[in-house]
Design a protein around this motif. Structure first.
Motif, PDB file in Angstrom:
ATOM      1  N   ILE A  54      12.834  32.084  12.266  1.00 37.43           N
ATOM      2  CA  ILE A  54      12.947  33.494  12.651  1.00 37.43           C
ATOM      3  C   ILE A  54      12.929  34.372  11.410  1.00 37.43           C
ATOM      4  O   ILE A  54      12.249  35.401  11.365  1.00 37.43           O
ATOM      5  CB  ILE A  54      14.218  33.739  13.491  1.00 37.43           C
ATOM      6  N   ARG A  55      13.632  33.949  10.374  1.00 39.28           N
ATOM      7  CA  ARG A  55      13.671  34.707   9.116  1.00 39.28           C
ATOM      8  C   ARG A  55      12.276  34.772   8.489  1.00 39.28           C
ATOM      9  O   ARG A  55      11.826  35.826   8.052  1.00 39.28           O
ATOM     10  CB  ARG A  55      14.662  34.071   8.147  1.00 39.28           C
ATOM     11  N   ARG A  56      11.572  33.635   8.445  1.00 38.78           N
ATOM     12  CA  ARG A  56      10.210  33.606   7.899  1.00 38.78           C
ATOM     13  C   ARG A  56       9.292  34.530   8.683  1.00 38.78           C
ATOM     14  O   ARG A  56       8.482  35.247   8.109  1.00 38.78           O
ATOM     15  CB  ARG A  56       9.646  32.178   7.890  1.00 38.78           C
ATOM     16  N   SER A  57       9.419  34.499   9.988  1.00 35.54           N
ATOM     17  CA  SER A  57       8.598  35.356  10.839  1.00 35.54           C
ATOM     18  C   SER A  57       8.876  36.828  10.556  1.00 35.54           C
ATOM     19  O   SER A  57       7.959  37.647  10.452  1.00 35.54           O
ATOM     20  CB  SER A  57       8.887  35.024  12.310  1.00 35.54           C
ATOM     21  N   TYR A  58      10.148  37.178  10.416  1.00 40.61           N
ATOM     22  CA  TYR A  58      10.536  38.563  10.114  1.00 40.61           C
ATOM     23  C   TYR A  58       9.999  38.990   8.755  1.00 40.61           C
ATOM     24  O   TYR A  58       9.421  40.066   8.619  1.00 40.61           O
ATOM     25  CB  TYR A  58      12.060  38.701  10.154  1.00 40.61           C
ATOM     26  N   ILE A  59      10.165  38.141   7.754  1.00 40.35           N
ATOM     27  CA  ILE A  59       9.689  38.466   6.397  1.00 40.35           C
ATOM     28  C   ILE A  59       8.174  38.631   6.400  1.00 40.35           C
ATOM     29  O   ILE A  59       7.632  39.551   5.793  1.00 40.35           O
ATOM     30  CB  ILE A  59      10.144  37.390   5.389  1.00 40.35           C
ATOM     31  N   GLY A  60       7.459  37.756   7.107  1.00 37.32           N
ATOM     32  CA  GLY A  60       6.005  37.867   7.190  1.00 37.32           C
ATOM     33  C   GLY A  60       5.577  39.162   7.856  1.00 37.32           C
ATOM     34  O   GLY A  60       4.668  39.849   7.385  1.00 37.32           O
ATOM     35  N   ALA A  61       6.234  39.523   8.948  1.00 38.95           N
ATOM     36  CA  ALA A  61       5.895  40.770   9.653  1.00 38.95           C
ATOM     37  C   ALA A  61       6.181  41.974   8.774  1.00 38.95           C
ATOM     38  O   ALA A  61       5.391  42.924   8.726  1.00 38.95           O
ATOM     39  CB  ALA A  61       6.684  40.859  10.966  1.00 38.95           C
ATOM     40  N   ARG A  62       7.282  41.947   8.076  1.00 38.79           N
ATOM     41  CA  ARG A  62       7.640  43.061   7.186  1.00 38.79           C
ATOM     42  C   ARG A  62       6.629  43.186   6.047  1.00 38.79           C
ATOM     43  O   ARG A  62       6.185  44.281   5.711  1.00 38.79           O
ATOM     44  CB  ARG A  62       9.045  42.847   6.625  1.00 38.79           C
ATOM     45  N   SER A  63       6.245  42.059   5.480  1.00 38.24           N
ATOM     46  CA  SER A  63       5.272  42.071   4.386  1.00 38.24           C
ATOM     47  C   SER A  63       3.917  42.600   4.859  1.00 38.24           C
ATOM     48  O   SER A  63       3.278  43.385   4.161  1.00 38.24           O
ATOM     49  CB  SER A  63       5.132  40.667   3.802  1.00 38.24           C
ATOM     50  N   ARG A  64       3.483  42.179   6.052  1.00 41.77           N
ATOM     51  CA  ARG A  64       2.218  42.678   6.598  1.00 41.77           C
ATOM     52  C   ARG A  64       2.282  44.185   6.822  1.00 41.77           C
ATOM     53  O   ARG A  64       1.324  44.912   6.548  1.00 41.77           O
ATOM     54  CB  ARG A  64       1.860  41.955   7.894  1.00 41.77           C
ATOM     55  N   ALA A  65       3.420  44.677   7.312  1.00 41.40           N
ATOM     56  CA  ALA A  65       3.583  46.118   7.540  1.00 41.40           C
ATOM     57  C   ALA A  65       3.557  46.880   6.219  1.00 41.40           C
ATOM     58  O   ALA A  65       2.930  47.940   6.113  1.00 41.40           O
ATOM     59  CB  ALA A  65       4.881  46.394   8.290  1.00 41.40           C
ATOM     60  N   GLU A  66       4.218  46.351   5.196  1.00 43.47           N
ATOM     61  CA  GLU A  66       4.202  46.991   3.872  1.00 43.47           C
ATOM     62  C   GLU A  66       2.791  47.005   3.310  1.00 43.47           C
ATOM     63  O   GLU A  66       2.345  48.001   2.747  1.00 43.47           O
ATOM     64  CB  GLU A  66       5.136  46.262   2.900  1.00 43.47           C
ATOM     65  N   GLY A  67       2.066  45.898   3.462  1.00 43.73           N
ATOM     66  CA  GLY A  67       0.686  45.828   2.989  1.00 43.73           C
ATOM     67  C   GLY A  67      -0.199  46.830   3.714  1.00 43.73           C
ATOM     68  O   GLY A  67      -1.050  47.489   3.104  1.00 43.73           O
ATOM     69  N   ALA A  68       0.009  46.985   5.011  1.00 37.62           N
ATOM     70  CA  ALA A  68      -0.758  47.964   5.791  1.00 37.62           C
ATOM     71  C   ALA A  68      -0.428  49.382   5.326  1.00 37.62           C
ATOM     72  O   ALA A  68      -1.317  50.239   5.245  1.00 37.62           O
ATOM     73  CB  ALA A  68      -0.471  47.803   7.278  1.00 37.62           C
ATOM     74  N   GLY A  69       0.831  49.635   4.999  1.00 37.91           N
ATOM     75  CA  GLY A  69       1.221  50.947   4.478  1.00 37.91           C
ATOM     76  C   GLY A  69       0.562  51.229   3.140  1.00 37.91           C
ATOM     77  O   GLY A  69       0.110  52.358   2.876  1.00 37.91           O
ATOM     78  N   PHE A  70       0.491  50.215   2.290  1.00 42.29           N
ATOM     79  CA  PHE A  70      -0.173  50.347   0.991  1.00 42.29           C
ATOM     80  C   PHE A  70      -1.652  50.669   1.197  1.00 42.29           C
ATOM     81  O   PHE A  70      -2.210  51.577   0.572  1.00 42.29           O
ATOM     82  CB  PHE A  70       0.014  49.055   0.195  1.00 42.29           C
ATOM     83  N   GLU A  71      -2.291  49.951   2.113  1.00 40.02           N
ATOM     84  CA  GLU A  71      -3.702  50.206   2.405  1.00 40.02           C
ATOM     85  C   GLU A  71      -3.889  51.637   2.931  1.00 40.02           C
ATOM     86  O   GLU A  71      -4.857  52.312   2.579  1.00 40.02           O
ATOM     87  CB  GLU A  71      -4.207  49.195   3.432  1.00 40.02           C
ATOM     88  N   TYR A  72      -2.971  52.110   3.749  1.00 42.67           N
ATOM     89  CA  TYR A  72      -3.059  53.464   4.299  1.00 42.67           C
ATOM     90  C   TYR A  72      -3.033  54.513   3.180  1.00 42.67           C
ATOM     91  O   TYR A  72      -3.840  55.447   3.184  1.00 42.67           O
ATOM     92  CB  TYR A  72      -1.912  53.714   5.290  1.00 42.67           C
ATOM     93  N   ILE A  73      -2.125  54.359   2.206  1.00 47.86           N
ATOM     94  CA  ILE A  73      -2.074  55.379   1.137  1.00 47.86           C
ATOM     95  C   ILE A  73      -3.277  55.264   0.203  1.00 47.86           C
ATOM     96  O   ILE A  73      -3.718  56.269  -0.341  1.00 47.86           O
ATOM     97  CB  ILE A  73      -0.736  55.408   0.373  1.00 47.86           C
ATOM     98  N   ILE A  74      -3.830  54.066   0.046  1.00 52.26           N
ATOM     99  CA  ILE A  74      -5.062  53.930  -0.738  1.00 52.26           C
ATOM    100  C   ILE A  74      -6.200  54.649  -0.008  1.00 52.26           C
ATOM    101  O   ILE A  74      -6.962  55.405  -0.618  1.00 52.26           O
ATOM    102  CB  ILE A  74      -5.429  52.451  -0.980  1.00 52.26           C
ATOM    103  N   ASN A  75      -6.316  54.402   1.287  1.00 50.32           N
ATOM    104  CA  ASN A  75      -7.368  55.057   2.070  1.00 50.32           C
ATOM    105  C   ASN A  75      -7.208  56.575   2.050  1.00 50.32           C
ATOM    106  O   ASN A  75      -8.207  57.307   1.992  1.00 50.32           O
ATOM    107  CB  ASN A  75      -7.381  54.531   3.502  1.00 50.32           C
ATOM    108  N   SER A  76      -5.971  57.064   2.078  1.00 51.04           N
ATOM    109  CA  SER A  76      -5.716  58.510   1.993  1.00 51.04           C
ATOM    110  C   SER A  76      -6.190  59.049   0.647  1.00 51.04           C
ATOM    111  O   SER A  76      -6.796  60.123   0.577  1.00 51.04           O
ATOM    112  CB  SER A  76      -4.233  58.814   2.176  1.00 51.04           C
ATOM    113  N   ALA A  77      -5.931  58.297  -0.414  1.00 47.82           N
ATOM    114  CA  ALA A  77      -6.380  58.715  -1.743  1.00 47.82           C
ATOM    115  C   ALA A  77      -7.903  58.714  -1.824  1.00 47.82           C
ATOM    116  O   ALA A  77      -8.499  59.627  -2.402  1.00 47.82           O
ATOM    117  CB  ALA A  77      -5.786  57.802  -2.819  1.00 47.82           C
ATOM    118  N   CYS A  78      -8.542  57.708  -1.227  1.00 44.19           N
ATOM    119  CA  CYS A  78     -10.010  57.656  -1.220  1.00 44.19           C
ATOM    120  C   CYS A  78     -10.573  58.885  -0.506  1.00 44.19           C
ATOM    121  O   CYS A  78     -11.533  59.498  -0.992  1.00 44.19           O
ATOM    122  CB  CYS A  78     -10.497  56.378  -0.547  1.00 44.19           C
ATOM    123  N   ALA A  79      -9.977  59.256   0.616  1.00 44.75           N
ATOM    124  CA  ALA A  79     -10.423  60.441   1.360  1.00 44.75           C
ATOM    125  C   ALA A  79     -10.213  61.700   0.525  1.00 44.75           C
ATOM    126  O   ALA A  79     -11.070  62.592   0.503  1.00 44.75           O
ATOM    127  CB  ALA A  79      -9.675  60.538   2.686  1.00 44.75           C
TER     128      ALA A  79
END
Length: 177
Positions: free
Chosen positions: A10-35
């Motif tokens: 359960i902990r691994r699953s939570y950490i993985g989901a959190r990491s994916r969400a953080e990575g998606a947030g990072f991609e979002y701000i990169i895409n905002s900068a590109c725009a």
């Protein structure tokens, strides 16, 4: 019959989901900068699509199984005003270190070719979604020689830290255009 989940799974699953969400947030701000850079005429940079091929038909929700057709290229590529090419890989971590092997050999080859042809190549790093660094490809590639180890920490990267402008635009091309 489903096996009961352990606390560790359960902990691994939570950490993985959190990491994916953080990575998606990072991609979002990169895409905002590109725009942002595109809107002011300084650069045209976009996310490189993942090379994949669907296997079978989509399900009722529109989801499908796919496989990668070739090794991934760097995450972003484009051109700066004046014609100079830019290629970079984006990496996020929630830990205090980032290892050199996060860039695949295929991505490394592309970044090296970009650099040799006079383009700009770097790795854009996010530590915990709060600290951002533009690491020149030559520095990332020579990490072991420069830092004595195959990982970097925010302290190693102080000179490569980049600003975030309001509202959340990552200024990763400052100094190039």
């Amino acid at each position: 019959m489903n096996k009961p989940r352990t606390a560790a799974s359960i902990r691994r699953s939570y950490i993985g989901a959190r990491s994916r969400a953080e990575g998606a947030g990072f991609e979002y701000i990169i895409n905002s900068a590109c725009a942002y850079y595109c809107s002011i005429g300084l650069a045209d940079v976009e996310k490189t699509p993942e090379p994949m091929k669907p296997i079978g038909s989509p399900d009722r929700a529109g989801r499908f199984i796919a496989c990668y057709t070739k090794q991934a290229q760097p995450d972003y590529k484009g051109v700066l005003r004046g014609g100079k090419a830019v290629n970079f890989e984006a990496k996020h971590t929630d830990s205090d270190r980032m290892t050199a092997d996060r860039v695949t050999p295929e991505q490394a080859a592309r970044l090296t070719r970009t650099e040799k042809l006079g383009g700009i190549a770097f790795v854009l790093c996010s530590f915990s979604g709060r600290y951002f660094y533009r690491v020149p490809w030559a520095v990332w590639r020579d990490m072991k020689r420069l830092f004595g180890r195959k990982y970097i920490t925010p302290a190693d990267l102080a000179e490569y830290r980049i600003r975030v402008a309001a509202p959340g635009v990552l200024l990763f091309l400052e100094g190039f255009v």
